[in-house]
Design a protein around this motif. Structure first.
Motif, short mmCIF file in Angstrom:
data_model
loop_
_atom_site.label_atom_id
_atom_site.label_comp_id
_atom_site.label_asym_id
_atom_site.label_seq_id
_atom_site.Cartn_x
_atom_site.Cartn_y
_atom_site.Cartn_z
N VAL A 1 8.80 -4.95 -0.15
CA VAL A 1 8.37 -3.97 0.87
C VAL A 1 8.44 -2.60 0.21
O VAL A 1 9.50 -2.17 -0.22
CB VAL A 1 9.27 -4.04 2.11
CG1 VAL A 1 8.78 -3.07 3.16
CG2 VAL A 1 9.31 -5.45 2.66
N LEU A 2 7.29 -1.94 0.16
CA LEU A 2 7.21 -0.69 -0.59
C LEU A 2 7.16 0.52 0.35
O LEU A 2 7.14 0.37 1.56
CB LEU A 2 5.94 -0.67 -1.45
CG LEU A 2 5.61 -1.91 -2.25
CD1 LEU A 2 4.31 -1.70 -2.99
CD2 LEU A 2 6.71 -2.23 -3.22
N GLY A 3 7.12 1.68 -0.26
CA GLY A 3 6.78 2.89 0.49
C GLY A 3 7.95 3.75 0.88
O GLY A 3 7.76 4.77 1.54
N TYR A 4 9.17 3.41 0.49
CA TYR A 4 10.31 4.21 0.93
C TYR A 4 10.37 5.58 0.25
O TYR A 4 11.06 6.46 0.72
CB TYR A 4 11.61 3.44 0.69
CG TYR A 4 11.79 2.29 1.65
CD1 TYR A 4 12.41 2.50 2.88
CD2 TYR A 4 11.34 1.03 1.34
CE1 TYR A 4 12.56 1.47 3.78
CE2 TYR A 4 11.49 -0.02 2.23
CZ TYR A 4 12.09 0.20 3.44
OH TYR A 4 12.23 -0.81 4.33
N ILE A 5 9.71 5.73 -0.89
CA ILE A 5 9.70 7.04 -1.54
C ILE A 5 8.25 7.49 -1.77
O ILE A 5 7.92 8.16 -2.74
CB ILE A 5 10.55 7.03 -2.81
CG1 ILE A 5 10.80 8.46 -3.30
CG2 ILE A 5 9.99 6.15 -3.89
CD1 ILE A 5 11.91 8.60 -4.29
N HIS A 6 7.39 7.11 -0.82
CA HIS A 6 5.98 7.47 -0.92
C HIS A 6 5.80 8.96 -0.60
O HIS A 6 6.28 9.43 0.42
CB HIS A 6 5.18 6.62 0.05
CG HIS A 6 3.74 6.99 0.12
ND1 HIS A 6 2.93 6.97 -0.97
CD2 HIS A 6 2.98 7.41 1.15
CE1 HIS A 6 1.72 7.37 -0.62
NE2 HIS A 6 1.73 7.63 0.66
N ARG A 7 5.08 9.68 -1.47
CA ARG A 7 4.89 11.12 -1.25
C ARG A 7 3.41 11.50 -1.21
O ARG A 7 3.08 12.66 -1.10
CB ARG A 7 5.57 11.91 -2.37
CG ARG A 7 7.07 11.85 -2.30
CD ARG A 7 7.67 11.86 -3.67
NE ARG A 7 7.29 10.66 -4.40
CZ ARG A 7 7.45 10.51 -5.72
NH1 ARG A 7 7.97 11.48 -6.42
NH2 ARG A 7 7.11 9.40 -6.31
N ILE B 1 1.02 -0.72 3.59
CA ILE B 1 1.88 -1.03 2.45
C ILE B 1 2.77 0.14 2.06
O ILE B 1 3.96 -0.03 1.83
CB ILE B 1 1.05 -1.57 1.26
CG1 ILE B 1 1.94 -1.97 0.09
CG2 ILE B 1 0.01 -0.57 0.79
CD1 ILE B 1 1.24 -2.81 -0.95
N LEU B 2 2.21 1.35 1.99
CA LEU B 2 3.03 2.49 1.56
C LEU B 2 3.44 3.38 2.72
O LEU B 2 4.50 3.99 2.69
CB LEU B 2 2.26 3.32 0.51
CG LEU B 2 2.06 2.63 -0.84
CD1 LEU B 2 1.22 3.48 -1.76
CD2 LEU B 2 3.38 2.31 -1.52
#
Lengths: 168, 372
Positions: free
Chosen positions: B45-51, A151-152
């Motif tokens: 849809v997630l996660g494009y700025i996941h740190r 998901i992330l």
């Protein structure tokens, strides 16, 4: 304290052998050491949750159904890695939307080499993303999850970053 | 208007909304399966700025993680500061001086107003109204100037410490805050409500659009204005009181309609309630230190801890597992919009694309907080 007692009794049906005990804040120093499955009533001022439930992995769906029946919502799902004990732990936090406040922490432990636990998305759709996140970070497999993909992290990632032995 | 659709699967098409799209206010992507103008399926849809802040927390000491908290929800950063300070203070058993808690509440509530003002501006921008943005930014600028004076930063604050706050407030801040409240109260009826809230174009765009039921909120774990717009009387400040909130008299605005208009009204009323809290806190502000004596290196006892605070978007939770070391053994951040957004797919089904954007705006998404 009505709701806390009610919830404790409702959950008690799953653990017929254990004797739920109230823990006073002085001796409330169980730490993170493993213990027997069962229910503990804890001090919310110290821990932030009223009830601490440790169940077997095959009981999480039954617990979720009880919590659903008691009107709780699923606040979060967190994984914890215990490499020393070769175990993964999953923490489900349940809370109530209004009314008397009562937070229930449900924990379950599983073998680190075979991390499988049934999904509770059937009961709480909120679990869908939280379980995907736990799968994403720990590689814990949620059996019968409708869409268990990352998901992330990127979909082509081949690592589980929150495992303690992961080195970037 | 929500119309039941029976998709003709041979004629649907996939539309990518984002990750670069002005209406998503950040890098969120929604994979939409469309039947003409109607949405058959919406899949965020997630996660494009996941740190991976949770891994960063495990690698740093408790104090070192404080600046990270402000980089999740950059609109209500002080509430994230507050949440992290509270959970560590709970775990380590630190007492906070009363004056420090009052200052925390004042700054957090100011920040909440700033967050709601920016949401208001951005939401109306999504719906095609540009002028309101200029009014909201004018007022928000005043708050940011006030907070900059005492915290040293304008957006990503690192103001709270374990055992207090980093800097005391002065008379100029108190006077400036009182002036700001007077000014916003004066502008609210005409510039905010007459021009926008009672505007027929806005009402037609958001009334009865994107209805979320109370049961949906519970099943998906939605909190904050989203839940309160669906008739759920739940505010962490009231139901799980923390800090010095029990000492103030304020209401929790609840609207029963569950549509985008209800969520809009909740936030508009919350600004007034935040102003009431700030006024009472300034009136009652006790004298004394703003920092407790705290050991340099914190080693909370082993155990499981949870602490929740009410941010502008809902209940922020920290699930902290300690093993007696100077780093957190495990930290899970329960960010409010992560859960709030998870119901989007179910609610957007069957909606017109333009209405689904109004629904998305009314959820008040802050993407770095979802992705963490």
């Amino acid at each position: 304290m009505v709701v806390v007692e009610q919830t404790r009794v409702a959950l008690g049906t799953l653990f017929p052998d254990s004797h739920p005990t109230a823990v006073s804040s002085e001796e409330d120093n169980q730490g993170t050491a493993p213990r027997e499955v069962g229910i503990l009533v804890t001090d919310p001022a110290k821990h932030g949750h009223h009830i601490d439930v440790l169940c077997r992995p095959d009981q999480v769906v039954a617990v979720a159904r009880i919590m659903d029946g008691e009107g709780y919502f699923l606040e979060s799902i967190s994984g914890v890695d215990w490499p020393d004990r070769q175990q993964f732990e999953i923490i489900y936090d349940y809370n109530r939307l209004g009314g008397e406040h009562c937070r229930v922490m449900v924990r379950t432990l599983m073998d680190r080499n075979q991390p499988v636990v049934p999904t509770i998305t059937e009961v709480f759709p909120a679990a869908d993303w939280h379980e995907r996140e736990t799968f994403d970070f720990y590689g814990i497999h949620f059996q019968d999850h409708p869409n268990l993909i990352r998901i992330l992290l990127p979909e082509d990632a081949d690592f589980y970053p929150l495992r303690k032995d992961y080195m970037p | 208007m929500t119309v039941p659709v029976s998709p003709r699967h041979d004629e649907t098409f996939v539309l990518n909304l984002g990750p670069q799209h002005p209406a998503t206010h950040g890098v969120l992507r929604v994979k939409l399966t469309m039947d003409g103008e109607y949405i058959v399926k919406a899949e965020p849809v997630l996660g494009y700025i996941h740190r991976m802040h949770e891994k960063l927390a495990e690698a740093s000491t408790f104090a070192q993680f404080m600046p990270n908290t402000a980089r999740m929800d950059y609109l209500h950063a002080l509430a994230f500061n507050h949440g992290w300070a509270l959970v560590v203070e709970k775990a380590a058993g630190i007492e906070v001086p009363e004056r420090a808690e009052y200052i925390r509440v004042i700054t957090v509530e100011l920040n909440r107003i700033a967050s709601h003002l920016l949401w208001w501006a951005a939401f109306l921008l999504d719906l095609g109204g540009f002028t309101p943005l200029l009014y909201a930014f004018d007022d928000r600028e005043k708050i940011i100037d006030l907070l900059e004076r005492i915290t040293g930063s304008r957006l990503t604050y690192c103001y709270m410490r374990f055992g207090g706050v980093y800097n005391d407030i002065d008379d100029e801040f108190i006077k400036g805050t009182r002036d700001f409240i007077k000014r916003l109260r004066g502008r609210m009826p005409r510039l905010y409500h007459d021009l926008v809230t009672h505007n027929i174009i806005l009402i037609k765009r958001i009334k009865d659009i994107g209805i979320i039921s109370a049961e949906q909120c519970r099943r998906y774990g939605a909190t904050g204005p989203v839940a309160r717009g669906s008739g759920i009387d739940y505010d962490v400040r009231k139901h799980e009181p923390y800090s010095v909130y029990p000492e103030f008299d304020f209401d929790v605005p609840v609207f029963n309609e569950g549509d985008s208009m209800a969520r809009y009204m909740v936030r508009m009323h919350e600004m007034e309630q935040s102003m009431r809290i700030i006024e009472q806190a300034l009136d009652k502000l006790p004298e004394g230190p703003v920092m407790a004596k705290v050991p340099k290196v914190l080693k909370p006892g082993a155990g499981y801890y949870y602490s929740a605070v009410e941010t502008a978007r809902g209940s922020l939770g920290h699930r902290l597992v300690c093993n007696g070391d100077k780093n957190p053994y495990k930290l899970k951040l329960r960010s409010p919009t992560f859960s709030n957004l998870s119901l989007y797919g179910e609610v957007a089904e069957g909606m017109l694309l333009a209405d689904a954007l109004a629904l998305m705006g009314s959820l008040d998404l802050v993407i770095p907080e979802i992705d963490r």
